[in-house]
Design an enzyme around this catalytic site. Structure first.
Site, PDB file in Angstrom:
ATOM      1  CG  PHE A 166       6.751   0.976  -6.235  1.00  0.00           C
ATOM      2  CD1 PHE A 166       6.129   0.725  -7.443  1.00  0.00           C
ATOM      3  CD2 PHE A 166       7.757   1.934  -6.178  1.00  0.00           C
ATOM      4  CE1 PHE A 166       6.505   1.425  -8.582  1.00  0.00           C
ATOM      5  CE2 PHE A 166       8.140   2.643  -7.310  1.00  0.00           C
ATOM      6  CZ  PHE A 166       7.513   2.389  -8.518  1.00  0.00           C
ATOM      7  CE  LYS A 167      -0.967  -1.804   1.065  1.00  0.00           C
ATOM      8  NZ  LYS A 167      -2.370  -1.392   1.318  1.00  0.00           N
TER       9      LYS A 167
END
Length: 305
Positions: A166-167
């Site tokens: 997850f960014k």
């Protein structure tokens, strides 16, 4: 990948000639420069790669050139975002077949009035996961205008096999990262920072294990992450203080043009052209960028000289 990705996974700019055509030779030089910067992986075709001005044929060419030239020296993450689930599935299959180590995807969006409900977003990512066998990084960025609440992200991590990275680029990213890690536990393999690392210290405090910046100064930002994860918080903070003025200038004044300007000045690429409707940065902004990059002695500014 045998081990989870951590560290710094910068976005490669897409070089163009002055006439706007894709510079494939320049692309190979960008990759070589980034590898010499000591990056842990490279992301291509992202927003900072100007993916939104590339044709499908250009995307395919750049993917092939990048993966063949990287040749396993570092993992390559291919961005496959699109509103159409079928288009994303096709892009994902093609990228994996060419050797991509990971995919990055934004949620489907096409303006504020055309955003799927949560069920559609979940199904969009699930369809891609079912079509491939490599990890997927969810890019949670304000650009899309799509809300991705923590419970939805946690459900995706737990129920969609390949969704594990997850960014986080939303406002108050650190709080969202902390909540995601707490609720998702071991299903959150790679919680990452974005936005050119402008919130990196707060995001590391929240538990992120890496960052996806531009290609401007990854060799200088990487020690912030490695020192912090090794427990040397003072060293991380000192390095953060040194990097922050240039990070801030890039994030707030230059955007995706910064890496291109510096790479042209450093002989990595022949042109810093950005495709219309984007415009070149002002001489004032450029002068300050190059001054600060010179003071920091960034690799990209001298790599090709």
């Amino acid at each position: 990948m045998k081990h989870p990705l951590t560290g710094i996974l910068p976005v490669a700019p897409t070089p163009f000639h002055d006439d706007g055509s894709v510079d494939t030779e320049g692309m190979t030089r960008v990759l070589d420069c980034m590898i010499d910067q000591g990056v842990d992986a490279i992301c291509i075709l992202a927003n900072y790669s100007e993916q939104f001005v590339l044709s499908d044929a250009e995307r395919a060419t750049l993917t092939k050139v990048s993966l063949e030239h990287a040749a396993g020296r570092v993992p390559v993450i291919v961005t496959v975002s699109h509103f159409s689930t079928q288009v994303v599935v096709d892009r994902a299959r093609e990228a994996e077949a060419m050797g991509a180590a990971m995919l990055m995807m934004m949620p489907p969006y096409h303006g504020v009035g055309l955003v799927p409900a949560e069920a559609g977003i979940f199904e969009h990512f699930a369809a891609v996961s079912d079509a491939i066998s490599i990890p997927i990084m969810v890019q949670d960025a304000p650009l899309s205008g799509v809300s991705l609440p923590v419970p939805l992200l946690v459900r995706m991590a737990k129920e969609i096999e390949n969704v594990s990275y997850f960014k986080m680029e939303t406002p108050f990213a650190a709080d969202k990262l902390a909540a995601l890690i707490e609720a998702g536990g071991d299903h959150i393999v790679g919680p990452f920072d974005g936005e050119e690392a402008v919130t990196l210290l707060a995001d590391l405090d929240a538990g992120c294990t890496g960052t996806m910046t531009s290609a401007l100064q990854p060799e200088l930002i990487k020690p912030i992450v490695t020192n912090y994860l090794a427990g040397d918080i003072d060293a991380a903070l000192a390095q953060w203080r040194d990097c922050l003025p240039l990070i801030n200038h890039e994030n707030r004044q230059c955007g995706l043009r910064a890496a291109k300007v510096v790479m042209k000045e450093g002989g990595v690429i022949g042109s810093d052209h950005v495709r219309h409707p984007l415009k070149p940065m002002s001489d004032r902004t450029r002068a300050r960028l190059l001054q600060m990059a010179t003071e920091r002695d960034v690799i990209a500014l001298r790599w090709g000289k």
